[in-house]
Design a protein around this motif. Structure first.
Motif, PDB file in Angstrom:
ATOM      1  N   GLU A   1       0.837  -1.212   0.000  1.00  0.00           N
ATOM      2  CA  GLU A   1       0.000   0.000   0.000  1.00  0.00           C
ATOM      3  C   GLU A   1       0.867   1.255   0.000  1.00  0.00           C
ATOM      4  O   GLU A   1       0.570   2.227  -0.693  1.00  0.00           O
ATOM      5  CB  GLU A   1      -0.949  -0.007   1.202  1.00  0.00           C
ATOM      6  CG  GLU A   1      -2.003   1.071   1.148  1.00  0.00           C
ATOM      7  CD  GLU A   1      -2.861   1.006  -0.117  1.00  0.00           C
ATOM      8  OE1 GLU A   1      -3.168   2.094  -0.649  1.00  0.00           O
ATOM      9  OE2 GLU A   1      -3.217  -0.090  -0.572  1.00  0.00           O
ATOM     10  N   VAL A   2       1.941   1.245   0.741  1.00  0.00           N
ATOM     11  CA  VAL A   2       2.858   2.388   0.782  1.00  0.00           C
ATOM     12  C   VAL A   2       3.549   2.526  -0.573  1.00  0.00           C
ATOM     13  O   VAL A   2       3.720   3.642  -1.084  1.00  0.00           O
ATOM     14  CB  VAL A   2       3.888   2.231   1.920  1.00  0.00           C
ATOM     15  CG1 VAL A   2       4.951   3.320   1.855  1.00  0.00           C
ATOM     16  CG2 VAL A   2       3.186   2.243   3.273  1.00  0.00           C
ATOM     17  N   GLN A   3       3.936   1.403  -1.182  1.00  0.00           N
ATOM     18  CA  GLN A   3       4.548   1.449  -2.506  1.00  0.00           C
ATOM     19  C   GLN A   3       3.592   2.088  -3.520  1.00  0.00           C
ATOM     20  O   GLN A   3       4.004   2.891  -4.352  1.00  0.00           O
ATOM     21  CB  GLN A   3       4.922   0.044  -2.978  1.00  0.00           C
ATOM     22  CG  GLN A   3       6.045  -0.586  -2.181  1.00  0.00           C
ATOM     23  CD  GLN A   3       6.365  -1.984  -2.662  1.00  0.00           C
ATOM     24  OE1 GLN A   3       6.470  -2.226  -3.862  1.00  0.00           O
ATOM     25  NE2 GLN A   3       6.524  -2.908  -1.725  1.00  0.00           N
ATOM     26  N   LYS A   4       2.308   1.724  -3.439  1.00  0.00           N
ATOM     27  CA  LYS A   4       1.307   2.294  -4.352  1.00  0.00           C
ATOM     28  C   LYS A   4       1.167   3.799  -4.137  1.00  0.00           C
ATOM     29  O   LYS A   4       1.015   4.556  -5.097  1.00  0.00           O
ATOM     30  CB  LYS A   4      -0.041   1.598  -4.166  1.00  0.00           C
ATOM     31  CG  LYS A   4      -0.052   0.186  -4.699  1.00  0.00           C
ATOM     32  CD  LYS A   4      -1.399  -0.475  -4.460  1.00  0.00           C
ATOM     33  CE  LYS A   4      -1.405  -1.905  -4.972  1.00  0.00           C
ATOM     34  NZ  LYS A   4      -2.706  -2.565  -4.740  1.00  0.00           N
ATOM     35  N   GLN A   5       1.217   4.238  -2.885  1.00  0.00           N
ATOM     36  CA  GLN A   5       1.140   5.668  -2.591  1.00  0.00           C
ATOM     37  C   GLN A   5       2.353   6.401  -3.168  1.00  0.00           C
ATOM     38  O   GLN A   5       2.224   7.506  -3.698  1.00  0.00           O
ATOM     39  CB  GLN A   5       1.059   5.896  -1.077  1.00  0.00           C
ATOM     40  CG  GLN A   5      -0.241   5.446  -0.463  1.00  0.00           C
ATOM     41  CD  GLN A   5      -0.215   5.495   1.063  1.00  0.00           C
ATOM     42  OE1 GLN A   5       0.825   5.745   1.679  1.00  0.00           O
ATOM     43  NE2 GLN A   5      -1.360   5.251   1.679  1.00  0.00           N
ATOM     44  N   ILE A   6       3.511   5.785  -3.071  1.00  0.00           N
ATOM     45  CA  ILE A   6       4.730   6.382  -3.615  1.00  0.00           C
ATOM     46  C   ILE A   6       4.612   6.525  -5.131  1.00  0.00           C
ATOM     47  O   ILE A   6       4.923   7.574  -5.694  1.00  0.00           O
ATOM     48  CB  ILE A   6       5.970   5.537  -3.227  1.00  0.00           C
ATOM     49  CG1 ILE A   6       6.214   5.622  -1.715  1.00  0.00           C
ATOM     50  CG2 ILE A   6       7.200   5.996  -4.014  1.00  0.00           C
ATOM     51  CD1 ILE A   6       7.226   4.621  -1.184  1.00  0.00           C
TER      52      ILE A   6
ATOM     53  N   GLU B   1       1.870   6.701  -6.900  1.00  0.00           N
ATOM     54  CA  GLU B   1       0.860   7.717  -7.191  1.00  0.00           C
ATOM     55  C   GLU B   1       1.457   9.126  -7.098  1.00  0.00           C
ATOM     56  O   GLU B   1       1.224   9.969  -7.960  1.00  0.00           O
ATOM     57  CB  GLU B   1      -0.309   7.579  -6.217  1.00  0.00           C
ATOM     58  CG  GLU B   1      -1.447   8.531  -6.488  1.00  0.00           C
ATOM     59  CD  GLU B   1      -2.616   8.333  -5.526  1.00  0.00           C
ATOM     60  OE1 GLU B   1      -3.244   9.343  -5.174  1.00  0.00           O
ATOM     61  OE2 GLU B   1      -2.878   7.195  -5.134  1.00  0.00           O
ATOM     62  N   LYS B   2       2.243   9.366  -6.061  1.00  0.00           N
ATOM     63  CA  LYS B   2       2.876  10.673  -5.877  1.00  0.00           C
ATOM     64  C   LYS B   2       3.850  10.966  -7.019  1.00  0.00           C
ATOM     65  O   LYS B   2       3.880  12.072  -7.566  1.00  0.00           O
ATOM     66  CB  LYS B   2       3.597  10.715  -4.525  1.00  0.00           C
ATOM     67  CG  LYS B   2       4.262  12.021  -4.224  1.00  0.00           C
ATOM     68  CD  LYS B   2       3.252  13.123  -4.025  1.00  0.00           C
ATOM     69  CE  LYS B   2       3.956  14.393  -3.598  1.00  0.00           C
ATOM     70  NZ  LYS B   2       3.083  15.542  -3.634  1.00  0.00           N
TER      71      LYS B   2
ATOM     72  N   GLN C   1       1.917  11.880 -10.127  1.00  0.00           N
ATOM     73  CA  GLN C   1       1.402  13.251 -10.035  1.00  0.00           C
ATOM     74  C   GLN C   1       2.504  14.254 -10.353  1.00  0.00           C
ATOM     75  O   GLN C   1       2.286  15.217 -11.094  1.00  0.00           O
ATOM     76  CB  GLN C   1       0.849  13.521  -8.633  1.00  0.00           C
ATOM     77  CG  GLN C   1      -0.422  12.797  -8.304  1.00  0.00           C
ATOM     78  CD  GLN C   1      -0.805  12.965  -6.834  1.00  0.00           C
ATOM     79  OE1 GLN C   1      -0.071  13.537  -6.027  1.00  0.00           O
ATOM     80  NE2 GLN C   1      -1.962  12.445  -6.477  1.00  0.00           N
TER      81      GLN C   1
END
Length: 70
Positions: free
Chosen positions: A20-25, A27-28, A31
């Motif tokens: 989940e943290v990898q996915k957030q990274i 995504e950022k 962006q």
């Protein structure tokens, strides 16, 4: 000087953040990449406009980027 062999390297464990943290990274980063691409497009448009102020595409460029702000 110490050398790293393939076998020693393969034995090492590299800690990774949870998925989940990898996915957030990711995504950022995506962006930020969109902002970089938009800035590149804006920069190229501004350079083109400076060198070709009478080209009708320049007005379209400004409308696309600045719309109601003009």
């Amino acid at each position: 000087m110490m050398h790293i062999t393939k076998s020693n390297f393969e034995k090492k464990k590299i800690p990774l953040p949870p998925l989940e943290v990898q996915k957030q990274i990711v995504e950022k980063i995506e962006q930020e990449q969109k902002l970089i691409e938009a800035n590149k497009k804006l920069k190229m448009g501004m350079i083109y406009a400076q060198h070709n102020p009478l080209d009708p595409k320049v007005e379209i460029f400004y409308q696309e980027f600045f719309g109601d702000f003009l």
